[in-house]
Design an enzyme around this catalytic site. Structure first.
Site, PDB file in Angstrom:
ATOM      1  N   SER A   1      10.342 -56.303  -5.214  1.00 12.75           N
ATOM      2  CA  SER A   1      10.106 -55.360  -6.281  1.00 12.75           C
ATOM      3  C   SER A   1       9.097 -54.475  -6.017  1.00 12.75           C
ATOM      4  CB  SER A   1       9.894 -56.086  -7.584  1.00 12.75           C
ATOM      5  OG  SER A   1       9.906 -55.297  -8.853  1.00 12.75           O
TER       6      SER A   1
ATOM      7  N   HIS B   1      14.212 -53.694  -6.634  1.00  9.89           N
ATOM      8  CA  HIS B   1      14.374 -53.115  -7.939  1.00  9.89           C
ATOM      9  C   HIS B   1      14.056 -51.773  -7.859  1.00  9.89           C
ATOM     10  CE1 HIS B   1      12.918 -57.312  -9.712  1.00  9.89           C
ATOM     11  NE2 HIS B   1      14.364 -57.193  -9.369  1.00  9.89           N
TER      12      HIS B   1
ATOM     13  N   ASP C   1      11.925 -62.407 -11.298  1.00  8.69           N
ATOM     14  CA  ASP C   1      13.183 -62.243 -10.737  1.00  8.69           C
ATOM     15  C   ASP C   1      13.370 -62.769  -9.389  1.00  8.69           C
ATOM     16  OD1 ASP C   1      15.979 -61.426 -10.628  1.00  8.69           O
ATOM     17  OD2 ASP C   1      15.558 -59.522  -9.954  1.00  8.69           O
TER      18      ASP C   1
END
Length: 344
Positions: free
Chosen positions: A12, A39, A131
């Site tokens: 991310s 992301h 995540d």
């Protein structure tokens, strides 16, 4: 026998630099295929495949739904779509968000573990929140290999710290050592893998959105326990999935949350509701004062006073609610800081 030739990578914030360092050091003849989720903003095109192709000896692209998997390539999840791995082909679908993300790292990792078992290597890099943790657990349950970036060098260490806290990680490495380890693993014969768990099977199907409502409810009841909570995304029923850490939830649509994200979403929804109350009450304050002035023009002083007193009372209540909202910001910061503490 194949080696650990299915490499799934999730990142991310700070991920572009980390991804470049890894793929830029991989040889063109690596006997493996890479799948990447970073992301991304849902409403903007992604240049990530081009950027990675420019620094890597391997071609990179956003795959199409149903596209066949080819070794020696990098496949990157497109914005606002989950990238999922099936036997021999990929799915690119707009399934429900997981931990507020689409594409989600957990969805990719879980699907790869389901399809390829012990051949999978899961890699979690720099990023916020958690995540990738649940997906890495799925990789391990199927006999795959778990790698995380050394949190001491990660630009944003939250994701790797979460993985280290909740997953029995095989290798915690600085970026410079990950490419060589991936090459080594691709050449090692993958051991026999444990069977696909019901949890992995059901959640993989949820991501693909290929079940009707009756099938979904039957399957999610099999892996979860219904709670009294409602989904912060769609207000649907929520099930707690399993008993492992991190604590996590799914709704009847398929939105998925770990406990930290679920709490954050609940807090945000409360804040939104309080701001809506402030807006409605301020409108009523303004209207009450307008009515007070109107009563004065008709020499109805008692009525004017009642309207003005009502406006002052509402003003005091608005001030109280604003204070609750501002205190809430401080509480959220405290929780976030606690989650950043390293595990012992």
């Amino acid at each position: 026998m194949p080696g650990h030739d299915i490499i799934v990578i999730g990142t991310s914030a700070g991920g572009l630099k980390a991804l470049g360092a890894i793929v830029g050091a991989l040889p063109a003849d690596i006997d493996a295929v890479l799948f990447i989720v970073q992301h991304l903003a849902a409403d903007k095109p992604s240049l990530l495949p081009k950027i990675l192709a420019d620094v890597s000896a391997l071609p990179a692209s956003h795959p199409a739904d149903g596209e066949s998997i080819q070794k020696g390539r990098i496949y990157v999840a497109p914005p606002d779509y989950h990238l999922l791995v099936n036997q021999g082909a990929m799915r690119v679908v707009r399934g429900p968000q997981e931990n507020r993300f689409r594409p989600a790292i957990d969805a990719l990792f879980r699907s790869a573990a389901r399809a390829y078992g012990s051949r999978v290597v899961g890699v979690v890099l720099t990023g916020y929140l958690d995540d990738g943790t649940v997906g890495l657990q799925a990789v391990k349950k199927r006999g795959g290999v778990a790698i995380v970036q050394d949190p001491n060098e990660a630009e944003y260490p939250s994701m790797v710290k979460s993985a280290l806290r909740y997953v029995k990680v095989d290798h915690c490495l600085p970026l410079a050592e990950i490419p060589d380890r991936l090459v080594q693993l691709s050449q090692l014969v993958a051991e026999e893998e444990p069977a696909v768990t019901e949890e992995i099977e059901v959640e993989s199907k949820i991501a693909e959105q290929e079940m009707n409502t009756q099938e979904f409810l039957k399957n999610v009841e099999a892996i979860g326990t219904r709670t009294t909570y409602t989904c912060p995304e769609c207000n649907g029923s929520i099930w707690q999935i399993g008993t492992e850490e991190p604590l996590r939830f799914r709704c009847h649509i398929g939105h998925s949350f770990t406990a930290n994200v679920f709490l954050s979403e609940q807090t945000q929804n409360i804040e939104n509701a309080l701001w809506s109350a402030v807006r409605a009450m301020e409108e009523k304050v303004t209207f009450s004062r307008q009515m007070s002035e109107r009563m004065k023009t008709y020499n109805l002083q008692n009525a004017a006073t009642k309207y003005e007193d009502h406006a002052k009372s509402l003003d005091d209540e608005v001030t109280l609610i604003r204070g609750i909202i501002l205190d809430g910001f401080a509480t959220k910061r405290t929780i976030a800081e606690a989650e950043e503490e390293p595990s012992e």
